[in-house]
Design an enzyme around this catalytic site. Structure first.
Site, PDB file in Angstrom:
ATOM      1  N   ARG A   1     -12.579  -9.661  -1.659  1.00 32.25           N
ATOM      2  CA  ARG A   1     -12.005  -9.091  -0.432  1.00 32.25           C
ATOM      3  C   ARG A   1     -11.658  -7.604  -0.630  1.00 32.25           C
ATOM      4  NH1 ARG A   1      -6.960  -6.498   1.322  1.00 32.25           N
ATOM      5  NH2 ARG A   1      -6.603  -7.082   3.487  1.00 32.25           N
ATOM      6  N   VAL A   2     -12.033  -6.798   0.353  1.00 38.61           N
ATOM      7  CA  VAL A   2     -11.658  -5.384   0.400  1.00 38.61           C
ATOM      8  C   VAL A   2     -10.930  -5.154   1.719  1.00 38.61           C
ATOM      9  CG1 VAL A   2     -12.568  -3.031   0.623  1.00 38.61           C
ATOM     10  CG2 VAL A   2     -13.535  -4.579  -1.090  1.00 38.61           C
TER      11      VAL A   2
ATOM     12  N   THR B   1      -0.531   0.812   6.614  1.00 35.81           N
ATOM     13  CA  THR B   1      -0.081  -0.215   5.683  1.00 35.81           C
ATOM     14  C   THR B   1      -0.026  -1.545   6.427  1.00 35.81           C
ATOM     15  OG1 THR B   1       1.697  -0.821   4.149  1.00 35.81           O
ATOM     16  CG2 THR B   1       2.361   0.242   6.195  1.00 35.81           C
ATOM     17  N   GLY B   2      -0.072  -2.630   5.665  1.00 36.64           N
ATOM     18  CA  GLY B   2      -0.023  -3.940   6.307  1.00 36.64           C
ATOM     19  C   GLY B   2      -1.369  -4.637   6.270  1.00 36.64           C
TER      20      GLY B   2
ATOM     21  N   ASP C   1      -8.367  -2.322   4.227  1.00 35.14           N
ATOM     22  CA  ASP C   1      -8.546  -1.054   4.944  1.00 35.14           C
ATOM     23  C   ASP C   1      -8.349   0.176   4.071  1.00 35.14           C
ATOM     24  OD1 ASP C   1      -5.775  -1.903   4.769  1.00 35.14           O
ATOM     25  OD2 ASP C   1      -5.290  -0.146   5.987  1.00 35.14           O
TER      26      ASP C   1
ATOM     27  N   THR D   1       0.777  -1.254   0.000  1.00 32.93           N
ATOM     28  CA  THR D   1       0.000   0.000   0.000  1.00 32.93           C
ATOM     29  C   THR D   1       0.809   1.307   0.000  1.00 32.93           C
ATOM     30  OG1 THR D   1      -1.469  -1.142   1.547  1.00 32.93           O
ATOM     31  CG2 THR D   1      -1.813   1.217   1.273  1.00 32.93           C
TER      32      THR D   1
HETATM   33  N1  GLY Z   1      -3.346  -2.593   3.719  1.00 31.45           N
HETATM   34  C1  GLY Z   1      -3.759  -3.068   2.472  1.00 31.45           C
HETATM   35  C2  GLY Z   1      -4.717  -4.161   2.536  1.00 31.45           C
HETATM   36  O1  GLY Z   1      -4.750  -4.892   3.508  1.00 31.45           O
HETATM   37  O2  GLY Z   1      -5.453  -4.343   1.591  1.00 31.45           O
END
Ligand code: GLY
Length: 332
Positions: free
Chosen positions: A222-223, A245-246, A225, A194
């Site tokens: 899937r979505v 991020t992560g 954050d 990200t």
């Molecule tokens: N941080 C990006 C995701 O998990 O999609």
């Protein structure tokens, strides 16, 4: 008390008062451009832009072109994150991003300005610049978020062209993954993930942007954050901004970036606020060492900081005086 010490004490008191006033006074930020780092050293470093990961260096350069011309933070962050979105070698954002389990590249992005206007797209396919679609959701619709087919149709009405985003390299990685089809949290995929970007412009206004192709080989639909206001990005122009991020699911469960901004509202520095959010996530997880999350924050005075679970997360900073990559402190 000796005269020199009295003078220093008075000077520091005055400077701290000035620093405090930049938190509440937009005119101070505009006229003096005076700011303080976490260690209370004085810097004149507004405008400033910060971004997650090494790919943030090139993104910051694009954002800086806007900021250096007294442009708006919202325009800077959009221009900035478009760089990794278009880069086929960045395999976690936009064109060249790793696909889902079915081989589809699906993109998530959001953007937020100084007036709490925000726009977001999720599960968008075949459009290279989801951040610019999110910007138009913000600017041209009464909504905050469009997803999937609806987001694609909206993008096409705004002149975006459909194109194949699955590069040969990403397709090969997906085909290799399919041999075993193991799905586990990925820590620091290729040492980046990200892009989240935060900017404070010469008018003293904050904005942020966040864009990703999401978790590699995720379940279809899937979505994460990154398109969720409050989870992957949050901006409060009175206080500061944060991006993440992560492992997106962990940021969503804690509304992590909103949490970081609220911690700053309570007086924490950006670094301490990011640390508190990471600790909150870790405290809810028995096995937090299996995961990576990182937060990056920028406050109204131009002070910035970051914190993550695992070592390995870094972020890029650009201002008149700084252009560098910094390793974030970590819990592990
Ligand atoms: N941080 C990006 C995701 O998990 O999609």
């Amino acid at each position: 008390m000796n005269t020199k010490r009295t003078f220093l004490k008075q000077s520091i008191t005055t400077l701290l008062a000035l620093g405090a006033s930049t938190l509440t006074s937009k005119s101070m930020a505009e006229s003096a451009l005076l700011s303080f780092n976490s260690d209370r050293t004085i810097i004149r470093d507004i405008p400033i832009v910060v971004s997650t990961w090494e790919h943030g260096l090139a993104a910051n350069n694009a954002a800086w072109k806007v900021l250096a011309e007294q442009g708006k933070a919202i325009d800077a962050v959009e221009a900035g994150v478009r760089i990794p979105e278009a880069d086929p070698d960045v395999m976690t954002v936009g064109y060249g991003g790793y696909p889902d389990r079915e081989g589809n590249v699906t993109l998530d992005a959001c953007i937020m300005d100084e007036n709490q206007n925000c726009g977001s797209v999720a599960y968008l396919q075949n459009i290279k610049h989801p951040i610019s679609v999110a910007r138009l959701v913000m600017d041209k619709t009464p909504h905050v978020m469009l997803v999937g087919e609806g987001a694609l149709q909206f993008a096409k009405t705004q002149g975006f062209l459909e194109e194949n985003l699955l590069t040969a390299n990403a397709k090969k990685a997906w085909q290799d993954w399919r041999v075993e089809s193991k799905y586990a949290p990925v820590i620091n995929i290729e040492n980046h993930d990200t892009i989240g970007m935060l900017a404070l412009d010469s008018h003293g206004d904050l904005s942020g942007a966040c864009t990703t192709s999401g978790a590699a080989f995720k379940m279809a639909g899937r979505v994460g954050d990154s398109p969720i206001i409050g989870a992957g990005l949050y901006v409060d122009n009175d206080i500061g901004a944060a991006t993440a991020t992560g492992m997106g699911e962990l940021m969503m469960k804690t509304v992590g970036c909103h949490l970081v901004v609220e911690m700053m509202r309570q007086g924490m520095s950006p670094t301490d606020a990011c640390k508190a959010a990471v600790e909150r996530i870790a405290s809810k997880l028995g096995d937090y060492k299996r995961f990576q999350v990182g937060f990056l924050a920028l406050n109204k005075t131009g002070d910035y900081g970051s914190y993550c679970i695992q070592p390995g997360f870094n972020y890029a900073v650009k201002s008149k005086h700084e252009n560098k990559l910094i390793d974030a402190n970590s819990l592990v």
